[in-house]
Design an enzyme around this catalytic site. Sequence first.
Site, short mmCIF file in Angstrom:
data_model
loop_
_atom_site.label_atom_id
_atom_site.label_comp_id
_atom_site.label_asym_id
_atom_site.label_seq_id
_atom_site.Cartn_x
_atom_site.Cartn_y
_atom_site.Cartn_z
N ASP A 31 0.82 -1.23 0.00
CA ASP A 31 0.00 0.00 0.00
C ASP A 31 0.85 1.27 0.00
O ASP A 31 0.60 2.19 0.79
CB ASP A 31 -0.93 0.03 1.23
CG ASP A 31 -1.64 -1.28 1.49
OD1 ASP A 31 -1.91 -2.00 0.52
OD2 ASP A 31 -1.94 -1.57 2.66
N GLU A 200 -10.94 -0.79 -3.53
CA GLU A 200 -10.23 -0.08 -2.45
C GLU A 200 -9.11 0.75 -3.07
O GLU A 200 -8.95 0.82 -4.29
CB GLU A 200 -9.65 -1.08 -1.46
CG GLU A 200 -8.66 -2.07 -2.08
CD GLU A 200 -8.29 -3.22 -1.16
OE1 GLU A 200 -8.98 -3.42 -0.14
OE2 GLU A 200 -7.32 -3.93 -1.48
#
Length: 319
Positions: A31, A200
Amino acid sequence: MNAEDNKGKEEKTEEETVQNNNPVFPGWYADPEGIVFDDEYWIFPTYSAPYEEQVFLDAFSSKDLVNWEKHERIIDTAEVEWAKRAMWAPAIIRKNEVYFLFFGANDIQSDDELGGIGVAKASSPEGPYEDYLGEPLIGKFHNGAQPIDQFVYEDDGEYYMFYGGWQHCNVAKLNDDFTGFKPFEDGETFKEVTPEGYVEGPFMFKRDGKYYFMWSEGGWTGPDYSVAYAIADSPTGPFERIGTILQQDPDIATGAGHHSVIKTPGKDDYYMVYHRRPKGETDRNSRETCIDRMYFDENGHIKPVVITHEGVKPNPINK
């Protein structure tokens, strides 16, 4: 072995070192948020481990996109009393010489649990950061969006937060001191902007007057994890999906996704910063942070990003 042989061996070793820059730093990290502060590149990733071990965040800085310095434990759950585990997907922005670090924590599954999106602040990008509010900035579900995967984007003095898991994405406008949010003109505070295929990891940048909105699709533990995007005339959309631009290459890695984009100041050089699972790895947490070039066609559309072992060449920032 003669001197010429030694010279050739040294040159080959140096060449191999230069040409194999993915992952960009050792360790399991996911991420990644990439950003530029002054004359340095920075990456703020999730420490990729079981949720109970995700209790801190590291950061990395570089002068050239190739050589990275690690800044350990810029914040941890000892500083954030309400956060117990699953510190995820840091996002950072500088305002008035203060660095605000946004993060998800606790992986809450309902409004009855304590957790969500928090914010911390520091006087330098490497911290140390201190909890800003003493409680989550967003601790509830709005429009079905799990409060995770936040990204803050500044446009004409307004600070927009895009966030959300569970296949829902919201945008909200932060207030002046980042202690909460202010409503849009229509009275909404959390506006749903979910594009087709969204799962997401939202991200936005602006190029040639257009807003590029990007997100991750598929399952983060599976081979179908990927990145898609839309182009809009406004930071709040509407966002109509154009296509996929980052996905696995089974010969190199699977699960390529949850990315950000770095632009080298003063140049039209764009880079995709993302995580992937190396070939042969099956543990869901075996994710590494990588960088590959991102190019545009004559219409301003993003070309599919080619994931590589080689990575990118040095590109220092010229002030």
